[in-house]
Design a protein around this motif. Structure first.
Motif, PDB file in Angstrom:
ATOM      1  N   UNK A  89     -31.165  13.659 -26.505  1.00 13.44           N
ATOM      2  CA  UNK A  89     -32.747  13.762 -26.908  1.00 13.44           C
ATOM      3  C   UNK A  89     -33.103  13.107 -28.125  1.00 13.44           C
ATOM      4  N   UNK A  90     -32.351  13.021 -29.216  1.00 18.08           N
ATOM      5  CA  UNK A  90     -32.605  12.285 -30.393  1.00 18.08           C
ATOM      6  C   UNK A  90     -32.952  10.921 -29.861  1.00 18.08           C
ATOM      7  N   UNK A  91     -32.086  10.081 -29.254  1.00 18.04           N
ATOM      8  CA  UNK A  91     -32.158   8.870 -28.371  1.00 18.04           C
ATOM      9  C   UNK A  91     -33.330   8.480 -28.007  1.00 18.04           C
ATOM     10  N   UNK A  92     -33.698   9.584 -27.121  1.00 14.20           N
ATOM     11  CA  UNK A  92     -34.969   9.520 -26.260  1.00 14.20           C
ATOM     12  C   UNK A  92     -36.195   9.406 -27.365  1.00 14.20           C
ATOM     13  N   UNK A 148     -19.359  22.799 -37.877  1.00 17.19           N
ATOM     14  CA  UNK A 148     -20.570  23.315 -38.524  1.00 17.19           C
ATOM     15  C   UNK A 148     -20.990  22.054 -39.126  1.00 17.19           C
ATOM     16  N   UNK A 149     -20.271  21.191 -39.616  1.00 13.48           N
ATOM     17  CA  UNK A 149     -20.935  20.019 -40.328  1.00 13.48           C
ATOM     18  C   UNK A 149     -21.449  19.008 -39.464  1.00 13.48           C
ATOM     19  N   UNK A 150     -20.900  18.796 -38.645  1.00 14.02           N
ATOM     20  CA  UNK A 150     -21.304  17.317 -37.772  1.00 14.02           C
ATOM     21  C   UNK A 150     -21.622  17.654 -36.169  1.00 14.02           C
ATOM     22  N   UNK A 151     -20.776  18.363 -35.485  1.00 11.26           N
ATOM     23  CA  UNK A 151     -21.049  18.141 -34.008  1.00 11.26           C
ATOM     24  C   UNK A 151     -20.215  17.015 -33.309  1.00 11.26           C
ATOM     25  N   UNK A 152     -19.372  16.448 -34.333  1.00 12.02           N
ATOM     26  CA  UNK A 152     -18.674  15.225 -33.959  1.00 12.02           C
ATOM     27  C   UNK A 152     -19.377  14.345 -33.389  1.00 12.02           C
ATOM     28  N   UNK A 153     -20.456  13.867 -33.523  1.00 11.61           N
ATOM     29  CA  UNK A 153     -21.196  12.682 -33.237  1.00 11.61           C
ATOM     30  C   UNK A 153     -22.027  11.968 -34.341  1.00 11.61           C
ATOM     31  N   UNK A 154     -21.896  10.747 -34.537  1.00  8.72           N
ATOM     32  CA  UNK A 154     -22.604  10.123 -35.933  1.00  8.72           C
ATOM     33  C   UNK A 154     -23.933  10.297 -35.783  1.00  8.72           C
ATOM     34  N   UNK A 155     -24.598  10.629 -34.690  1.00 10.87           N
ATOM     35  CA  UNK A 155     -26.015  11.105 -34.710  1.00 10.87           C
ATOM     36  C   UNK A 155     -26.222  12.765 -34.626  1.00 10.87           C
ATOM     37  N   UNK A 156     -27.416  13.043 -35.470  1.00  9.17           N
ATOM     38  CA  UNK A 156     -27.557  14.529 -35.426  1.00  9.17           C
ATOM     39  C   UNK A 156     -26.895  15.510 -36.159  1.00  9.17           C
ATOM     40  N   UNK A 160     -27.430  13.799 -43.688  1.00 13.56           N
ATOM     41  CA  UNK A 160     -27.165  12.379 -43.406  1.00 13.56           C
ATOM     42  C   UNK A 160     -25.905  11.790 -44.294  1.00 13.56           C
ATOM     43  N   UNK A 161     -24.820  11.964 -43.773  1.00 11.78           N
ATOM     44  CA  UNK A 161     -23.762  11.550 -44.734  1.00 11.78           C
ATOM     45  C   UNK A 161     -23.538   9.957 -44.368  1.00 11.78           C
ATOM     46  N   UNK A 162     -22.955   9.392 -45.656  1.00 10.78           N
ATOM     47  CA  UNK A 162     -22.863   7.957 -45.565  1.00 10.78           C
ATOM     48  C   UNK A 162     -21.700   7.607 -44.462  1.00 10.78           C
ATOM     49  N   UNK A 163     -21.943   6.635 -43.516  1.00  8.35           N
ATOM     50  CA  UNK A 163     -21.335   6.595 -42.305  1.00  8.35           C
ATOM     51  C   UNK A 163     -21.049   4.770 -42.254  1.00  8.35           C
ATOM     52  N   UNK A 217     -28.750   1.524 -33.322  1.00 10.18           N
ATOM     53  CA  UNK A 217     -28.453   2.754 -34.041  1.00 10.18           C
ATOM     54  C   UNK A 217     -29.068   2.930 -35.283  1.00 10.18           C
ATOM     55  N   UNK A 218     -29.223   1.598 -36.056  1.00 10.04           N
ATOM     56  CA  UNK A 218     -29.815   1.620 -37.326  1.00 10.04           C
ATOM     57  C   UNK A 218     -31.259   2.362 -37.198  1.00 10.04           C
ATOM     58  N   UNK A 219     -31.978   2.564 -35.881  1.00 13.14           N
ATOM     59  CA  UNK A 219     -33.310   3.278 -36.062  1.00 13.14           C
ATOM     60  C   UNK A 219     -33.220   4.659 -36.372  1.00 13.14           C
ATOM     61  N   UNK A 220     -31.749   5.331 -36.144  1.00 15.10           N
ATOM     62  CA  UNK A 220     -31.684   6.721 -36.446  1.00 15.10           C
ATOM     63  C   UNK A 220     -30.705   6.965 -37.380  1.00 15.10           C
ATOM     64  N   UNK A 221     -29.676   6.173 -37.724  1.00 14.94           N
ATOM     65  CA  UNK A 221     -28.938   6.439 -38.850  1.00 14.94           C
ATOM     66  C   UNK A 221     -28.535   5.162 -39.748  1.00 14.94           C
TER      67      UNK A 221
END
Length: 155
Positions: free
Chosen positions: A9-12, A93-101, A105-108, A138-142
């Motif tokens: 959904x975020x990507x869309x 609880x922290x992440x959802x295991x994907x770098x998106x969403x 916003x943790x340093x990635x 990806x830079x448009x999101x994170x």
């Protein structure tokens, strides 16, 4: 009909092209098995690892599924004396295991090997779902940086 995850959904919303992949009806658990089930190059399929530094700051590292995070290199990249993997019970609880969403916003840091590909595949935030995205998009999101963060197996 494919199930949509929050990551999709975020990507869309950001109008970022992606290819969904799913491996729902399989016993694949490791990233390498997932890559095999999806028929993808395991160097192009990435896993998301969350760590905590000595300063109690969390960092996200995205590396190829067959590789291992080099904790010393990773700590150096983010300017920490040392980092360690976060306990799995604290992870979801922290992440959802994907770098998106992620909740914050943790340093990635994405392993520099991702630069070799037009797109990389990573978790869509739910077991059984992956998304394939161009690292530049990806830079448009994170916010992230590329660095050498895996253990070198001098082959």
């Amino acid at each position: 009909m494919e199930e949509k995850t929050n990551v999709m959904r975020i990507l869309e919303q950001k109008k970022i092209k992606y290819t969904p992949h799913s491996y729902v009806n399989t016993d694949a658990v490791s990233g390498v098995e997932v890559a095999t089930v999806l028929g993808q190059n395991q160097n192009q399929v990435f896993k998301t690892l969350v760590t905590v530094g000595k300063s109690k700051t969390n960092y996200v590292f995205v590396i190829p599924v067959a590789e291992e995070l080099d904790l010393k290199k990773a700590a150096k990249v983010v300017g920490e004396k040392s980092i360690e993997m976060i306990k799995s019970k604290e992870l979801l609880p922290l992440t959802g295991c994907s770098p998106i969403g992620m909740k914050k916003n943790f340093r990635t840091v994405i392993d520099e090997s991702a630069r070799a590909f037009d797109s990389i595949i990573f978790s869509a935030g739910k077991i059984g779902y992956q998304v394939q995205v161009n690292p530049e998009d990806l830079k448009k999101i994170i916010r992230y940086e590329f660095a050498d963060i895996t253990i070198s197996n001098n082959v």
